[in-house]
Design a protein around this motif. Structure first.
Motif, PDB file in Angstrom:
ATOM      1  N   ARG A   4       0.837  -1.201   0.000  1.00 41.94           N
ATOM      2  CA  ARG A   4       0.000   0.000   0.000  1.00 41.94           C
ATOM      3  C   ARG A   4       0.874   1.254   0.000  1.00 41.94           C
ATOM      4  N   ILE A 205       3.199  18.457   8.104  1.00 41.77           N
ATOM      5  CA  ILE A 205       2.238  17.587   8.787  1.00 41.77           C
ATOM      6  C   ILE A 205       2.778  16.176   8.898  1.00 41.77           C
ATOM      7  N   TYR A 208       5.033  16.010  11.737  1.00 41.15           N
ATOM      8  CA  TYR A 208       4.377  16.067  13.048  1.00 41.15           C
ATOM      9  C   TYR A 208       3.697  14.762  13.423  1.00 41.15           C
ATOM     10  N   VAL A 209       3.150  14.070  12.422  1.00 38.59           N
ATOM     11  CA  VAL A 209       2.473  12.829  12.791  1.00 38.59           C
ATOM     12  C   VAL A 209       3.435  11.644  12.798  1.00 38.59           C
ATOM     13  N   ALA A 211       5.927  10.597  10.280  1.00 38.98           N
ATOM     14  CA  ALA A 211       6.390   9.866   9.102  1.00 38.98           C
ATOM     15  C   ALA A 211       7.916   9.828   9.135  1.00 38.98           C
ATOM     16  N   PHE A 215      10.128   7.934   4.196  1.00 38.29           N
ATOM     17  CA  PHE A 215       8.757   7.977   3.688  1.00 38.29           C
ATOM     18  C   PHE A 215       8.472   9.330   3.056  1.00 38.29           C
TER      19      PHE A 215
ATOM     20  N   ARG B  78       7.240  11.017  17.813  1.00 42.90           N
ATOM     21  CA  ARG B  78       6.087  11.838  17.424  1.00 42.90           C
ATOM     22  C   ARG B  78       4.833  11.009  17.198  1.00 42.90           C
ATOM     23  N   ARG B  79       5.006   9.730  16.902  1.00 40.01           N
ATOM     24  CA  ARG B  79       3.812   8.892  16.733  1.00 40.01           C
ATOM     25  C   ARG B  79       3.069   8.733  18.040  1.00 40.01           C
ATOM     26  N   VAL B  83      -0.621  16.465  17.789  1.00 36.56           N
ATOM     27  CA  VAL B  83      -0.385  17.912  17.865  1.00 36.56           C
ATOM     28  C   VAL B  83      -1.515  18.690  17.206  1.00 36.56           C
ATOM     29  N   LEU B  90      -4.621  22.068   7.961  1.00 36.45           N
ATOM     30  CA  LEU B  90      -5.220  20.988   7.163  1.00 36.45           C
ATOM     31  C   LEU B  90      -4.735  21.128   5.723  1.00 36.45           C
ATOM     32  N   LEU B  91      -4.820  20.028   4.981  1.00 38.02           N
ATOM     33  CA  LEU B  91      -4.440  20.088   3.573  1.00 38.02           C
ATOM     34  C   LEU B  91      -5.670  20.456   2.757  1.00 38.02           C
ATOM     35  N   PHE B 102      -4.722  10.682   6.239  1.00 39.29           N
ATOM     36  CA  PHE B 102      -3.338  11.008   5.872  1.00 39.29           C
ATOM     37  C   PHE B 102      -2.366  10.688   7.019  1.00 39.29           C
ATOM     38  N   ALA B 103      -2.791  11.024   8.242  1.00 37.44           N
ATOM     39  CA  ALA B 103      -1.932  10.788   9.403  1.00 37.44           C
ATOM     40  C   ALA B 103      -1.648   9.298   9.587  1.00 37.44           C
ATOM     41  N   GLN B 105      -1.857   7.048   6.923  1.00 36.79           N
ATOM     42  CA  GLN B 105      -1.135   6.624   5.727  1.00 36.79           C
ATOM     43  C   GLN B 105       0.367   6.800   5.882  1.00 36.79           C
ATOM     44  N   VAL B 106       0.755   7.988   6.364  1.00 41.58           N
ATOM     45  CA  VAL B 106       2.181   8.299   6.361  1.00 41.58           C
ATOM     46  C   VAL B 106       2.946   7.543   7.436  1.00 41.58           C
ATOM     47  N   ILE B 107       2.257   6.904   8.363  1.00 40.63           N
ATOM     48  CA  ILE B 107       3.000   6.027   9.265  1.00 40.63           C
ATOM     49  C   ILE B 107       2.755   4.561   8.890  1.00 40.63           C
ATOM     50  N   GLU B 108       2.218   4.379   7.675  1.00 39.91           N
ATOM     51  CA  GLU B 108       2.026   3.054   7.102  1.00 39.91           C
ATOM     52  C   GLU B 108       1.155   2.150   7.969  1.00 39.91           C
ATOM     53  N   ALA B 109       0.059   2.719   8.443  1.00 38.12           N
ATOM     54  CA  ALA B 109      -0.903   1.924   9.221  1.00 38.12           C
ATOM     55  C   ALA B 109      -1.682   1.010   8.273  1.00 38.12           C
ATOM     56  N   ARG B 150      -7.407  14.299  13.444  1.00 40.50           N
ATOM     57  CA  ARG B 150      -6.147  13.858  12.862  1.00 40.50           C
ATOM     58  C   ARG B 150      -5.100  13.600  13.952  1.00 40.50           C
TER      59      ARG B 150
END
Lengths: 295, 231
Positions: A4, A205, A208-209, A211, A215, B78-79, B83, B90-91, B102-103, B105-109, B150
């Motif tokens: 994915r 962003i 902050y979350v 990544a 990535f 940070r995970r 924040v 927001l995007l 998105f939050a 996705q980017v940590i590959e959940a 988010r």
């Protein structure tokens, strides 16, 4: 990489290319032009090299023998020459063969030789070629020392000039290629910098979350590679067309010119160009990412 | 949860942002960081996120040594933190759902988990039915609620909010505080930097007041206090 995730990467790359399509088109064309010039130079240098070594291999040593040598003496000198290191071929040219050749070369003016009557002023000789052009001088000098040898001749000046010229072309070509590669690198890294800038909110962003750096980097790297690839393909196609056209022209007018045959030469050049495009794209992106993605 | 020992931050230009700060915040606490602009609130928040490093002192967040952490461990720190900012961040080209997803996705959940988690946090902030909207179709309060969704979608142990109500009217601010209260009730630690006096006074939670880089007050059930702190 997880499935994915790679899907995500590809999608993000395409979105970014589309979103900045004018920027993308501009960078792809600049990359294509740079790689095209790069390729032209590669082709020129390689052809020059080939011509140089072709000419070099044509250089032969003429060994003029003294008059009044017995057949055994002549044969002995031939054997001695063959015994030297690096000698490729040794051919005996008798004085009558030499006269025949001269007549052929003079063509309509051969009557000039008739003025000499029965007298043949030409000596017996050996024509010697060596395996490595750089050995011509040493071999010629060694042979000149043999007893029974009047003198040896080879195109000293021509050979030395040829070496100078090929060296110059190689250096100049290399420098120009490096400059062009540098320019292409700069262009790609600039484009990627703009992309990073345009997406700085997303990047912030992502950071902050949580990544990971890689990535965040991947889509930008991919974008650079895709641009390099596209530019490379365009350049490769253009080069192929230009080479085919130029080769046709050259064969028409200068049939003897030792041009490198189009296949597989141009396929290899094309692949090299595309690969360098991609490599430059990746490198260009990573340069700007290093500077602008400080996490 | 959060431990700061003798933390000082001195910026390159010599300005002292924080000096000798000692703070302990336990699991499940709800803490306001108050103080005037430039008092050091933002520096405090940046330290927790490891956007900056202290000049001296030790910081532990979620059991991790923030100061001596390798660069590639920062994302994992940070995970564990959510924040929220004053300006929502927001995007604009993504929908409400996509912004929250998105939050993840980017940590590959895992994708299966994504649908469920996003829906459930949108329920928490009361925006489930607006999941298809774009940020510019939402009010300020709604946008901040998306930002909250988010921030909590990855289940952080600590929620850090930097002036989350700064751009909102009082009524909307209360909606936000209500959501915070609910998030806090399930055990999430909340650290909120603010200078909204009414909110701090009414919530009756722990208050850490920073002035000129020093902690000047740390009350378990405090009010904003210090009339002059918000000049």
């Amino acid at each position: 990489m997880k499935m994915r995730t790679s899907e995500y990467m590809v999608r993000e790359t395409l979105i970014s290319l589309k979103r900045h399509n004018w920027m993308s088109i501009a960078s792809i064309s600049t990359v294509a032009v740079s790689l095209f010039v790069l390729g032209i130079f590669m082709i020129l240098v390689l052809n020059m090299n080939r011509m140089a070594s072709f000419l070099e291999s044509q250089v032969q040593i003429s060994v003029y023998l003294k008059d009044d040598l017995s057949k055994e003496d002549i044969r002995g000198i031939g054997d001695d020459i063959r015994g030297l290191q690096g000698i490729d071929t040794v051919a005996f040219i008798s004085r009558s063969d030499a006269e025949k050749r001269l007549r052929e070369r003079l063509g309509e003016q051969a009557y000039l030789l008739d003025a000499l009557g029965e007298e043949n002023p030409l000596p017996d000789s050996y024509e010697v070629t060596v395996r490595d052009p750089s050995m011509v001088e040493t071999a010629a000098k060694a042979i000149a020392e043999f007893s029974g040898v009047e003198q040896t001749k080879y195109g000293q000046d021509v050979v030395e000039h040829l070496f100078d010229i090929t060296r110059l072309i190689r250096i100049f070509g290399l420098v120009l290629m490096l400059l062009l590669a540098g320019a292409t690198l700069f262009i790609i890294s600039n484009t990627i910098r703009l992309t990073v800038f345009a997406r700085r909110k997303e990047v912030a962003i992502m950071k902050y979350v949580g990544a990971t750096d890689w990535f965040i980097r991947w889509p930008f790297m991919l974008e650079g590679v895709v641009m390099g690839f596209a530019g490379g393909v365009i350049a490769a196609i253009a080069l192929k067309l230009v080479y085919a056209a130029a080769a046709a022209k050259i064969y028409d007018t200068l049939a003897f010119f030792p041009l490198i045959p189009e296949q597989p030469f141009m396929t290899i050049i094309g692949m090299l160009i595309v690969i360098s495009g991609m490599a430059i794209g990746a490198l260009g992106s990573s340069i700007s990412l290093k500077r602008f993605l400080k996490v | 949860m959060i431990d700061m020992k003798n933390v000082s931050v001195i910026y390159d230009n010599g300005a002292v942002a924080l000096e000798n700060v000692n703070v302990h915040i336990g699991k499940g606490e709800f803490v306001f960081i108050v103080g005037a602009s430039g008092a050091g609130k933002s520096t405090f928040v940046k330290l927790l996120l490891r956007e900056i490093l202290p000049t001296s002192g030790a910081i532990r967040v979620n059991g991790k040594d923030v100061v001596h952490m390798q660069h590639d461990e920062v994302p994992y720190l940070r995970r564990g933190l959510g924040v929220i900012f004053q300006d929502y961040r927001l995007l604009p080209e993504k929908t409400v759902f996509e912004n929250v997803a998105f939050a993840m996705q980017v940590i590959e959940a895992p994708r299966r988990k994504m649908q469920r988690s996003v829906n459930s946090v949108l329920d928490v902030v009361g925006l489930r039915e607006k999941y298809k909207c774009f940020p510019n179709q939402l009010s300020g309060g709604e946008q901040q609620r998306v930002a909250i969704a988010r921030a909590i979608v990855n289940d952080p142990a600590i929620l850090i909010a930097d002036e989350p109500t700064g751009n909102l009217d009082p009524e909307t601010s209360w909606e936000i505080m209500d959501i915070f209260r609910r998030i806090n009730a399930v055990g999430t630690t909340i650290v909120m930097a603010t200078h909204d006096k009414t909110i701090v006074d009414t919530m009756k939670k722990r208050v850490i007041a920073i002035n000129d880089g020093h902690i000047v007050r740390d009350d378990v059930r405090g009010g904003y206090g210090y009339e002059d702190a918000d000049k």
